[in-house]
Design a protein around this motif. Structure first.
Motif, PDB file in Angstrom:
ATOM      1  N   ARG A   1      31.782  37.244  32.337  1.00  0.00           N
ATOM      2  CA  ARG A   1      32.644  37.107  33.508  1.00  0.00           C
ATOM      3  C   ARG A   1      33.812  38.083  33.419  1.00  0.00           C
ATOM      4  O   ARG A   1      34.328  38.350  32.343  1.00  0.00           O
ATOM      5  N   LEU A   2      34.204  38.568  34.573  1.00  0.00           N
ATOM      6  CA  LEU A   2      35.370  39.436  34.701  1.00  0.00           C
ATOM      7  C   LEU A   2      36.427  38.674  35.493  1.00  0.00           C
ATOM      8  O   LEU A   2      36.119  38.091  36.534  1.00  0.00           O
ATOM      9  N   PHE A   3      37.647  38.651  34.990  1.00  0.00           N
ATOM     10  CA  PHE A   3      38.752  37.971  35.673  1.00  0.00           C
ATOM     11  C   PHE A   3      39.770  39.012  36.131  1.00  0.00           C
ATOM     12  O   PHE A   3      40.145  39.899  35.354  1.00  0.00           O
ATOM     13  N   LEU A   4      40.210  38.879  37.364  1.00  0.00           N
ATOM     14  CA  LEU A   4      41.247  39.775  37.891  1.00  0.00           C
ATOM     15  C   LEU A   4      42.541  38.993  38.085  1.00  0.00           C
ATOM     16  O   LEU A   4      42.515  37.811  38.466  1.00  0.00           O
ATOM     17  N   PHE A   5      43.660  39.653  37.810  1.00  0.00           N
ATOM     18  CA  PHE A   5      44.982  39.003  37.892  1.00  0.00           C
ATOM     19  C   PHE A   5      45.969  39.917  38.619  1.00  0.00           C
ATOM     20  O   PHE A   5      45.833  41.139  38.606  1.00  0.00           O
ATOM     21  N   ASP A   6      47.017  39.273  39.167  1.00  0.00           N
ATOM     22  CA  ASP A   6      48.099  40.035  39.803  1.00  0.00           C
ATOM     23  C   ASP A   6      49.185  40.426  38.811  1.00  0.00           C
ATOM     24  O   ASP A   6      49.952  41.353  39.070  1.00  0.00           O
ATOM     25  N   THR A   7      49.295  39.679  37.700  1.00  0.00           N
ATOM     26  CA  THR A   7      50.379  39.951  36.746  1.00  0.00           C
ATOM     27  C   THR A   7      49.819  40.028  35.325  1.00  0.00           C
ATOM     28  O   THR A   7      48.655  39.699  35.083  1.00  0.00           O
ATOM     29  N   ASP A   8      50.685  40.394  34.398  1.00  0.00           N
ATOM     30  CA  ASP A   8      50.212  40.651  33.028  1.00  0.00           C
ATOM     31  C   ASP A   8      50.093  39.383  32.194  1.00  0.00           C
ATOM     32  O   ASP A   8      49.591  39.442  31.081  1.00  0.00           O
ATOM     33  N   ARG A   9      50.586  38.234  32.710  1.00  0.00           N
ATOM     34  CA  ARG A   9      50.472  36.979  31.932  1.00  0.00           C
ATOM     35  C   ARG A   9      50.887  35.799  32.796  1.00  0.00           C
ATOM     36  O   ARG A   9      51.521  35.978  33.849  1.00  0.00           O
ATOM     37  N   ASN A  10      50.528  34.620  32.334  1.00  0.00           N
ATOM     38  CA  ASN A  10      51.020  33.346  32.896  1.00  0.00           C
ATOM     39  C   ASN A  10      50.622  33.065  34.334  1.00  0.00           C
ATOM     40  O   ASN A  10      51.165  32.160  34.948  1.00  0.00           O
ATOM     41  N   THR A  11      49.691  33.815  34.888  1.00  0.00           N
ATOM     42  CA  THR A  11      49.250  33.512  36.254  1.00  0.00           C
ATOM     43  C   THR A  11      47.741  33.317  36.239  1.00  0.00           C
ATOM     44  O   THR A  11      47.049  33.908  35.412  1.00  0.00           O
ATOM     45  N   PRO A  12      47.198  32.459  37.117  1.00  0.00           N
ATOM     46  CA  PRO A  12      45.745  32.269  37.151  1.00  0.00           C
ATOM     47  C   PRO A  12      45.047  33.504  37.720  1.00  0.00           C
ATOM     48  O   PRO A  12      45.661  34.316  38.400  1.00  0.00           O
ATOM     49  N   ALA A  13      43.752  33.584  37.427  1.00  0.00           N
ATOM     50  CA  ALA A  13      42.963  34.684  37.971  1.00  0.00           C
ATOM     51  C   ALA A  13      42.911  34.588  39.487  1.00  0.00           C
ATOM     52  O   ALA A  13      42.796  33.495  40.048  1.00  0.00           O
ATOM     53  N   THR A  14      43.020  35.737  40.133  1.00  0.00           N
ATOM     54  CA  THR A  14      42.886  35.761  41.587  1.00  0.00           C
ATOM     55  C   THR A  14      41.422  35.880  41.980  1.00  0.00           C
ATOM     56  O   THR A  14      41.048  35.588  43.105  1.00  0.00           O
ATOM     57  N   GLU A  15      40.592  36.309  41.038  1.00  0.00           N
ATOM     58  CA  GLU A  15      39.173  36.500  41.338  1.00  0.00           C
ATOM     59  C   GLU A  15      38.394  36.412  40.031  1.00  0.00           C
ATOM     60  O   GLU A  15      38.862  36.893  38.994  1.00  0.00           O
ATOM     61  N   THR A  16      37.219  35.791  40.081  1.00  0.00           N
ATOM     62  CA  THR A  16      36.330  35.762  38.919  1.00  0.00           C
ATOM     63  C   THR A  16      34.994  36.335  39.354  1.00  0.00           C
ATOM     64  O   THR A  16      34.431  35.912  40.365  1.00  0.00           O
ATOM     65  N   ILE A  17      34.505  37.312  38.628  1.00  0.00           N
ATOM     66  CA  ILE A  17      33.292  38.027  39.027  1.00  0.00           C
ATOM     67  C   ILE A  17      32.259  37.902  37.915  1.00  0.00           C
ATOM     68  O   ILE A  17      32.556  38.165  36.749  1.00  0.00           O
TER      69      ILE A  17
ATOM     70  N   PRO B   1      40.013  50.450  45.091  1.00  0.00           N
ATOM     71  CA  PRO B   1      40.795  50.726  43.878  1.00  0.00           C
ATOM     72  C   PRO B   1      41.728  49.546  43.596  1.00  0.00           C
ATOM     73  O   PRO B   1      42.391  49.057  44.509  1.00  0.00           O
ATOM     74  N   LEU B   2      41.735  49.093  42.380  1.00  0.00           N
ATOM     75  CA  LEU B   2      42.526  47.902  42.032  1.00  0.00           C
ATOM     76  C   LEU B   2      43.798  48.274  41.275  1.00  0.00           C
ATOM     77  O   LEU B   2      44.245  47.533  40.394  1.00  0.00           O
ATOM     78  N   TYR B   3      44.362  49.412  41.596  1.00  0.00           N
ATOM     79  CA  TYR B   3      45.601  49.836  40.916  1.00  0.00           C
ATOM     80  C   TYR B   3      46.656  48.736  40.987  1.00  0.00           C
ATOM     81  O   TYR B   3      46.875  48.117  42.032  1.00  0.00           O
ATOM     82  N   GLY B   4      47.306  48.485  39.876  1.00  0.00           N
ATOM     83  CA  GLY B   4      48.353  47.462  39.837  1.00  0.00           C
ATOM     84  C   GLY B   4      47.854  46.104  39.390  1.00  0.00           C
ATOM     85  O   GLY B   4      48.654  45.209  39.109  1.00  0.00           O
ATOM     86  N   LYS B   5      46.512  45.930  39.339  1.00  0.00           N
ATOM     87  CA  LYS B   5      45.949  44.640  38.913  1.00  0.00           C
ATOM     88  C   LYS B   5      45.683  44.647  37.398  1.00  0.00           C
ATOM     89  O   LYS B   5      45.668  45.687  36.753  1.00  0.00           O
ATOM     90  N   PHE B   6      45.433  43.447  36.892  1.00  0.00           N
ATOM     91  CA  PHE B   6      45.102  43.270  35.476  1.00  0.00           C
ATOM     92  C   PHE B   6      43.734  42.603  35.369  1.00  0.00           C
ATOM     93  O   PHE B   6      43.280  41.955  36.322  1.00  0.00           O
ATOM     94  N   TYR B   7      43.082  42.744  34.210  1.00  0.00           N
ATOM     95  CA  TYR B   7      41.755  42.145  34.053  1.00  0.00           C
ATOM     96  C   TYR B   7      41.514  41.711  32.617  1.00  0.00           C
ATOM     97  O   TYR B   7      42.133  42.207  31.676  1.00  0.00           O
ATOM     98  N   THR B   8      40.596  40.759  32.478  1.00  0.00           N
ATOM     99  CA  THR B   8      40.055  40.371  31.169  1.00  0.00           C
ATOM    100  C   THR B   8      38.562  40.105  31.341  1.00  0.00           C
ATOM    101  O   THR B   8      38.059  39.985  32.460  1.00  0.00           O
ATOM    102  N   PHE B   9      37.884  40.015  30.195  1.00  0.00           N
ATOM    103  CA  PHE B   9      36.474  39.629  30.177  1.00  0.00           C
ATOM    104  C   PHE B   9      36.333  38.337  29.393  1.00  0.00           C
ATOM    105  O   PHE B   9      37.149  38.017  28.536  1.00  0.00           O
ATOM    106  N   SER B  10      35.250  37.618  29.670  1.00  0.00           N
ATOM    107  CA  SER B  10      34.853  36.527  28.776  1.00  0.00           C
ATOM    108  C   SER B  10      33.335  36.550  28.697  1.00  0.00           C
ATOM    109  O   SER B  10      32.650  36.709  29.708  1.00  0.00           O
ATOM    110  N   ILE B  11      32.816  36.441  27.473  1.00  0.00           N
ATOM    111  CA  ILE B  11      31.369  36.445  27.328  1.00  0.00           C
ATOM    112  C   ILE B  11      30.876  35.048  26.954  1.00  0.00           C
ATOM    113  O   ILE B  11      31.591  34.271  26.306  1.00  0.00           O
ATOM    114  N   CYS B  12      29.665  34.745  27.382  1.00  0.00           N
ATOM    115  CA  CYS B  12      29.002  33.514  26.952  1.00  0.00           C
ATOM    116  C   CYS B  12      28.095  33.879  25.776  1.00  0.00           C
ATOM    117  O   CYS B  12      27.207  34.731  25.910  1.00  0.00           O
ATOM    118  N   HIS B  13      28.383  33.307  24.633  1.00  0.00           N
ATOM    119  CA  HIS B  13      27.680  33.662  23.407  1.00  0.00           C
ATOM    120  C   HIS B  13      27.041  32.416  22.825  1.00  0.00           C
ATOM    121  O   HIS B  13      27.742  31.460  22.484  1.00  0.00           O
TER     122      HIS B  13
END
Ligand code: CA
Length: 668
Positions: free
Chosen positions: A63-79, A96-108
């Motif tokens: 899963r890919l998570f998109l955020f508006d800020t660098d911490r402490n806010t929930p994901a605005t989108e999960t892909i 273009p998602l300039y200004g956004k933040f992202y993380t990944f999570s894998i199912c292992h």
């Protein structure tokens, strides 16, 4: 065992039994994993779209998570990302998602692992928890496209100055505004309380060619959200390898800020004629199960013991596996990235022998394609045993297998000043007999020399370097007691003047030896670190350089400055081949303990001086040496040094004062 969708379902049903399985596979199984070496790993963004690509061959889902800020806010989108070839998972967003933040999570193996910015985050927010999407063109200082580091034809022409950002600028006496920051190295005309130059102007005055900055990638230990706490750490606890450390910027929450400010630092140093070497620590990560490596491809990036536990050649809880293709490519691509995006001029590999010889050779080859002036050196040892076979390790003893790589000489280090960890042990320069041959090994840069008996070496017993370009000479660095404290610990009852003489002699041996000299920041001011052995998390009160010492120890500073002038003006100290060293260096046959006398002959390496005579007296008594008759310039004598000459002499029986160097030169 490679999981497929059928075995995955069965595994999920197996539940607890599955979770007890070791996280790692056997080496041959890792070798069968598909790998990917494209430049689009993790993030590609342009005016049309934002494309993500995570390498995670064994993941069940990503899963890919998109955020508006660098911490402490929930994901605005999960892909949900889609499995692609080469072990990749891909997702594309059609804007273009300039200004956004992202993380990944894998199912292992049926479990969703914690979120991670991945292993290729090039921009991050506070504490590197989320990766950022920015336009890198906006991070370049004005004129960046024309920025170039110094041209280096031979690493032996380089003079290395190892420094930590906080050491360099935190003290009130620095006169620097941006204390503890990258920007400290952009400030000119700063002075101590006596009007002496500090900061970058001081470096120019001293004459070093390259700063070697302690880890400056994003490391784990300093809380970037609480910079007012003034936490100190060396930074050997890597978190995000491809983004700068936030605490060295003025705003860790702004991902572009740390990038821009590090580039400003590099450009400022380049404009002053100084190159930048980065200390890189790919050999281990700060975290193990929760590292970005483990959260994207569990097990793969590390070596393990037979029982499944992490092997620990780093002494820090784990060691990485450079012999595996994806990790090898990662190290190579990461240094190439720093060289291209940040114009870094050299790399110092921490615990380099945890890496394999082939990886280091690929590192050098790739960097030389970017810029042939880039050089590489490292610690040719490990901090513990490793599953990697000894013959594959990038060890000091294997350096001749690695053209373009240099190793630190613990021979000269411990031979000159005494054992690195036994505080009271003395060395050649502090009057302990039995180190003469070890110091000679240092003088010839551990190359084969007909008059040096390696069997008598205290550290190395073989001429491990096939070229002087493979050796870094030093007596002090960030590790262990720095020279000032080592001298205090090993010379009880001595005066500060005696210890300063010993420091001058020790560094004179280093800076006139073949190979590349290296010094630790502030030694030229005779600063100390309160006798603390390893100051990796000591407060600024221990680590910060007191720049007012430049006033009280002005003679010491001037000696270092003249010593550097001497080396830079005379190529005889920088011969480029083992053959030249063997031919041009002739040792006098001396049996007196703590006395070495040698000549550099034949206008070595094109030097204007036909012959140079160097006599090192590490004893506490005046010694006498016989110098051939001739018109000699006295370059150094009794704790004074000037490459333009202090005096002249006709030679003959000459006295050498206790704990000092005598250097003579003749043109004819
Ligand atoms: Ca950090």
């Amino acid at each position: 065992m490679k999981l497929n969708s059928t075995s995955l379902s069965a595994s999920i049903l197996a539940g607890a039994a599955l979770l007890a399985m070791p996280m790692h596979a056997a080496d041959e199984q890792y070798a069968s994993w598909p790998t990917y070496n494209g430049s689009d790993l993790e993030l590609t963004v342009d005016s049309q779209s934002t494309r993500f690509a995570l390498w995670s061959p064994e993941a069940d889902a990503v899963r890919l998570f998109l955020f508006d800020t660098d911490r402490n806010t929930p994901a605005t989108e999960t892909i949900n990302m889609t499995r692609a070839d080469h072990g990749l998972w891909r997702a594309t967003v059609d804007r273009p998602l300039y200004g956004k933040f992202y993380t990944f999570s894998i199912c292992h193996r049926g479990q969703w692992l914690a979120q991670t910015p991945g292993v290729w985050a090039k921009a991050v927010g506070t504490n590197g928890q989320r990766a950022a999407i920015i336009d890198f063109a906006t991070t370049n200082p004005e004129g960046w496209e024309n920025d170039r580091g110094p041209v280096v034809n031979s690493i032996n022409d380089v003079i290395l100055y190892e420094m930590h950002h906080r050491d360099f600028s935190m003290h009130t006496s620095s006169g620097i505004a941006h204390k503890g920051k990258f920007l400290a190295l952009t400030e000119h005309a700063t002075t101590n309380n006596y009007g002496d130059a500090t900061g970058i102007d001081h470096l120019v005055e001293l004459g070093i060619t390259h700063v070697h900055i302690l880890p400056s990638y994003d490391y784990n230990s300093v809380d970037e959200a609480n910079l007012q706490l003034n936490q100190y750490n060396w930074g050997y606890d890597p978190f995000n390898y491809n983004a700068p450390e936030g605490s060295y910027s003025t705003d860790p929450a702004d991902p572009a800020c740390r990038i821009n400010q590090m580039k400003q630092m590099v450009m400022s140093l380049h404009q002053a004629g100084i190159g930048v070497v980065m200390d890189v620590v790919y050999n281990h990560t700060s975290l193990s199960d929760d590292s970005n490596f483990s959260l994207t491809a569990p097990g793969y990036y590390y070596r393990h013991r037979e029982d499944g536990s992490y092997s620990d050649a780093s002494g820090c809880g784990n060691e990485t596996a450079s012999e595996r293709q994806q990790m090898r490519d990662y190290i190579v691509n990461s240094v190439v990235y720093w060289a291209t995006e940040y114009h870094i001029d050299g790399f110092r590999f921490d615990l380099m022998a945890i890496h394999d010889v082939e990886t280091m050779n690929q590192v050098v080859a790739a960097l030389h394609k970017v810029n042939p002036s880039i050089f590489v050196y490292g610690e040719g040892w490990t901090a513990g045993d490793s599953p990697l076979p000894v013959e594959q390790r990038a060890l000091k003893e294997n350096v001749s297998l690695m053209q373009g790589v240099a190793v630190f000489s613990d021979d000269i280090r411990d031979g000159v000043k005494g054992h690195y960890s036994r505080a009271d042990d003395r060395g050649f320069a502090t009057g302990k007999p039995g180190n003469e041959e070890t110091v000679k090994i240092g003088i010839v840069a551990a190359t084969n020399h007909p008059q040096v008996n390696f069997a008598l070496g205290n550290t190395s017993r073989i001429p491990y370097a096939s070229s002087p370009q493979m050796v870094i000479n030093y007596v002090s660095c960030h590790d262990d007691l720095m020279l000032t404290d080592k001298l205090a610990a090993s010379m009880p009852g001595s005066s500060e003047e005696q210890r300063q003489r010993a420091a001058r002699l020790a560094q004179t041996i280093v800076f006139t030896s073949q190979g590349t000299p290296f010094m630790f920041a502030g030694e030229e001011l005779f600063r100390n670190k309160c006798g603390v052995h390893n100051t990796y998390n000591s407060p600024d009160s221990v680590n910060a350089i007191n720049w007012d010492l430049k006033h009280s120890n002005a003679d010491q500073f001037n000696y270092y400055r003249q010593l550097i002038r001497l080396r830079r003006a005379h190529p005889a100290f920088r011969m480029t081949s083992a053959e030249d060293i063997a031919r041009n260096i002739v040792f006098d046959d001396i049996k007196t303990p703590n006395l070495i006398s040698y000549a550099i002959r034949n206008n070595a390496n094109g030097d204007e001086w036909r012959e140079i005579r160097l006599v090192f007296n590490g004893s506490e008594e005046t010694q006498t040496v016989k110098i051939p008759k001739g018109d000699w310039i006295v370059v150094a004598r009794d704790g004074q040094l000037n490459p333009d000459g202090l005096d002249t002499t006709r030679g003959g029986q000459l006295e050498v004062a206790p704990t000092s160097a005598l250097i003579l030169a003749r043109v004819k």
